[in-house]
Every structure is written in C-alpha cells, then in structure tokens.
Design an enzyme around this catalytic site. Structure first.
Site, PDB file in Angstrom:
ATOM      1  N   CYS A 194       0.832  -1.208   0.000  1.00 44.74           N
ATOM      2  CA  CYS A 194       0.000   0.000   0.000  1.00 44.74           C
ATOM      3  C   CYS A 194       0.859   1.247   0.000  1.00 44.74           C
ATOM      4  O   CYS A 194       2.032   1.201   0.307  1.00 44.74           O
ATOM      5  CB  CYS A 194      -0.845   0.046   1.280  1.00 44.74           C
ATOM      6  SG  CYS A 194      -2.117  -1.207   1.347  1.00 44.74           S
ATOM      7  N   CYS A 220      -3.189   4.913   2.418  1.00 46.53           N
ATOM      8  CA  CYS A 220      -4.237   3.891   2.262  1.00 46.53           C
ATOM      9  C   CYS A 220      -5.206   3.938   3.446  1.00 46.53           C
ATOM     10  O   CYS A 220      -4.794   3.959   4.603  1.00 46.53           O
ATOM     11  CB  CYS A 220      -3.625   2.496   2.168  1.00 46.53           C
ATOM     12  SG  CYS A 220      -4.885   1.224   1.907  1.00 46.53           S
ATOM     13  N   CYS A 274      -2.338  -3.017  -3.679  1.00 46.12           N
ATOM     14  CA  CYS A 274      -3.620  -2.944  -2.975  1.00 46.12           C
ATOM     15  C   CYS A 274      -4.690  -2.408  -3.932  1.00 46.12           C
ATOM     16  O   CYS A 274      -4.482  -1.404  -4.607  1.00 46.12           O
ATOM     17  CB  CYS A 274      -3.460  -2.014  -1.778  1.00 46.12           C
ATOM     18  SG  CYS A 274      -5.005  -1.611  -0.952  1.00 46.12           S
ATOM     19  N   CYS A 276      -6.082   1.321  -2.336  1.00 39.20           N
ATOM     20  CA  CYS A 276      -5.360   2.606  -2.434  1.00 39.20           C
ATOM     21  C   CYS A 276      -4.605   2.757  -3.753  1.00 39.20           C
ATOM     22  O   CYS A 276      -4.093   3.832  -4.059  1.00 39.20           O
ATOM     23  CB  CYS A 276      -4.414   2.790  -1.253  1.00 39.20           C
ATOM     24  SG  CYS A 276      -3.025   1.643  -1.213  1.00 39.20           S
TER      25      CYS A 276
HETATM   26 ZN   LIG Z   1      -3.907   0.010   0.331  1.00 41.81          ZN
END
Ligand SMILES: [Zn+2]
Length: 367
Positions: free
Chosen positions: A53, A57, A84, A87
C-alpha cells in the site's frame, strides 16, 4: 523527488551518499499518520496478506511486525507482493507525472489557463486534479500561477525598472493586484546582525532532513541561519552579544517550512528571513531569491543582474557566505559551462536540491 527518502536516524556519515536508504521508523510513522506527502516515496507491504500500500491507504493498519517497507513499488513486486486494490499505490506515479506536466503548462502559458483546460490536457477530471495538485504542491493551480506571476514581475522590474510595464508584462490586470501580493515577497529584515546581536534572542534547533541533519536559528523577525553539519558554536561566534537558546518547540513552523522548501520546492512557502551583510552581499542574496525553483543562473548572470558584470568572483564568494541555505537558493547558481560548481553543503546535496526542482539528474554533473 523520488530520491528524497527520509533517513531519520541513519548515522550522519552515511546520510548523503545513501539517500535511498529507507528508515523503517519514519516510514511506519508516515503510515500511522496516513501521510499523503509520502505517497510514491515509500510502500508498506503486509507479510500476512501479500499486499503493498501507499501511506495514505485508508485500510486498517496491520501489526507493525507484519509490515516491511520498500522505496519503490517495483521492489515490493519483486519481493512477491501485489498492489492494494483499495489505495492503488501504482497510480501515484501517474499523478505525479500529471502534476509535473501541469506545472510546465502553467509556466509556458501566455495567458491564464482555467482549471478545466489544465485538467483535460493532463487527462483528469477538474476537481480530482485540483485535489492531487494541491496535495503534491500545497497550493492550487491558480495559486501556483499567481506566485509565478509575482516572481516574474520582480524579474521584469529588475530589468526595465518601470513598474507599470512590469506589472502588465507579468500578467496582472492592474497595479493594485500586483502590490497586494508582491508586498511580502521582497526584502529581508536585518536585526540581529547589528552589533553582534545585542538585545536579540536567537532560538535554534537541529532537525533531520532528506539532506541530513540541519541547524535552523531564528530571531523574532525570521530565520537567521539554516545550515548543514553545524552547531551552536557558530551562532555564538556570529552573535556574541545575543541570547542564544535551544528551542523548545517554537521553531516547529519554520522547520516544517524549511522541509517543504527542500522536498516540494515548487510550492515552498515564503519564510521570513533575517540576514544582513555588506551591500554587495545583500544584493547577491536578494538576486538569488529571485531565481525561481526549477531554474538556474550562472555566477556571471547574477553579477550582471546586480549591475556588476565584472564581479563574477565576488558573486561566488557572496554566494558562499550565504547563511540561509535552500531559502536563499545559492544551489541554483551553476557555472557558465553548465557544470555544477561548488556548494558549501557538498556537491551531493546540491545535486539532490536541483533534482527535487525538476532538473534532470544527468544535466549538469561535470565538476
Ligand atoms: Zn492500500
């Protein structure tokens, strides 16, 4: 910008040469704050989920033991992590490229661009683009254009001396709008520098920057010293009659501003500066303040601009005598042949400062 990774408590001897070294404590703190300013610069990967991330995030924070950090998304992928879905850490690079492109458009535009024109050109929806621009540079595209106009007015004033021409040349609708925002840009307010600082109180502190440990000192009027590898002794030497005290938090705002000037120079705030020197030194320093982030000048150009075209060497020394590095941007002066020239804080730091202002790292590296 990508090279400006924090180094926190890395021993000072290693800081400048290992700029990409990642300090896990700083990275973890950025994740805990969900700090957008670190997006694109550090990536946190969660061992238990196999996902990486960006710091901002919104997902719940994992346990500290389960996270490792990388300086690039590529490194995280090479270590076997997936990006991810929430994000979208890989899109940070795209945002940053769009902002850089927009800055260039604003600088090259003959007339003001609207937010919509700007956003469409770089492929974003206007509102979304306004948000990422502000997130990266701390100001909106319109505010950025305003700051640019004001710097250009100063340059025009310098070259033709006629205020009204300069005002219109720089794109203002009339003199009153110029005066209202040029006021705080010019000038330094010397105080402590008279009589060794008699009657002045000077606060100072050390802080960690992407360029290593720095010292900042300020009077009630502004920053009187910003240096690398420095200590309280130099303040005692410069201001033998001042009261010099180690700061207890009052300099926090100035430290943050200085960090922003290093990390996001295109949108650096105008911080108050309190320096004094000979008339010649002050003319050089004032001229340095007029070099916009992203541009450089030669020593000869500065000499010509202050009306002493033959005083190239003296300009070099005045440059070297600068007490407030970064904010009085002596790093933006290079040799006429395009090579970097020297730097009081070391050539590596000069390279990093110029790179953060968008100069291609392979540009002027001969020295
Ligand atoms: Zn994330």
């Amino acid at each position: 910008m990508a090279s400006l990774v924090p180094m926190g408590k890395v021993p000072r001897s290693q800081q400048v040469n290992n700029v990409s070294r990642l300090d896990a404590e700083t990275a973890w703190a950025a994740f805990m704050r969900r700090d957008r300013n670190w997006d694109g610069r550090i990536y946190g990967a969660v061992k238990t989920t196999g996902i990486y991330c960006k710091p901002s995030c919104p997902a719940r924070r994992p346990k500290r033991d389960h996270v490792e950090f990388f300086a690039s998304a590529e490194e995280a992928r090479n270590a076997g992590y997936r990006s991810c879905l929430r994000c979208r850490p890989d899109e940070v690079g795209r945002d940053q490229r769009a902002v850089a492109k927009a800055v260039k458009l604003i600088e090259e535009a003959e007339e003001g661009l609207t937010l919509t024109e700007l956003a469409e050109t770089v492929g974003y929806a206007p509102h979304h683009f306004q948000r990422i621009f502000k997130r990266d540079l701390g100001v909106s595209p319109a505010e950025y254009a305003r700051g640019l106009r004001s710097r250009r007015t100063e340059a025009a004033l310098k070259s033709n001396g006629r205020v009204t021409d300069a005002v219109y040349d720089a794109g203002y609708s009339g003199p009153s709008s110029f005066y209202s925002d040029a006021k705080e840009r010019l000038g330094m307010t010397p105080s402590a520098w008279r009589e060794g600082g008699r009657g002045e109180m000077i606060r100072w502190t050390h802080f960690d920057s992407p360029l290593g440990q720095m010292l900042i000192a300020a009077t009630s009027k502004g920053i009187c010293r910003l240096t690398f590898d420095d200590s309280e002794e130099s303040l005692i030497r410069l201001f033998p009659k001042a009261t010099i005290i180690e700061d207890d938090g009052a300099l926090k705002g100035l430290v943050e501003g200085a960090l922003q000037a290093i990390e996001r120079p295109l949108a650096a705030p105008d911080l108050p500066i309190d320096v004094a020197g000979t008339a010649f030194q002050e003319a050089v320093w004032r001229e340095l303040r007029r070099i916009p982030a992203g541009e450089t000048r030669s020593y000869a150009e500065i000499a010509a601009a202050i009306g002493h075209p033959k005083a190239v060497r003296a300009v070099g020394s005045a440059n070297g005598d600068n007490h407030v590095c970064v904010l009085i941007p002596c790093h933006r002066v290079i040799r006429s042949d395009g090579s970097l020239g020297g730097y009081g804080g070391g050539i590596e730091r000069k390279k990093i400062l110029l790179a953060a202002e968008g100069h291609s790292p392979e540009l002027p590296l001969i020295d």
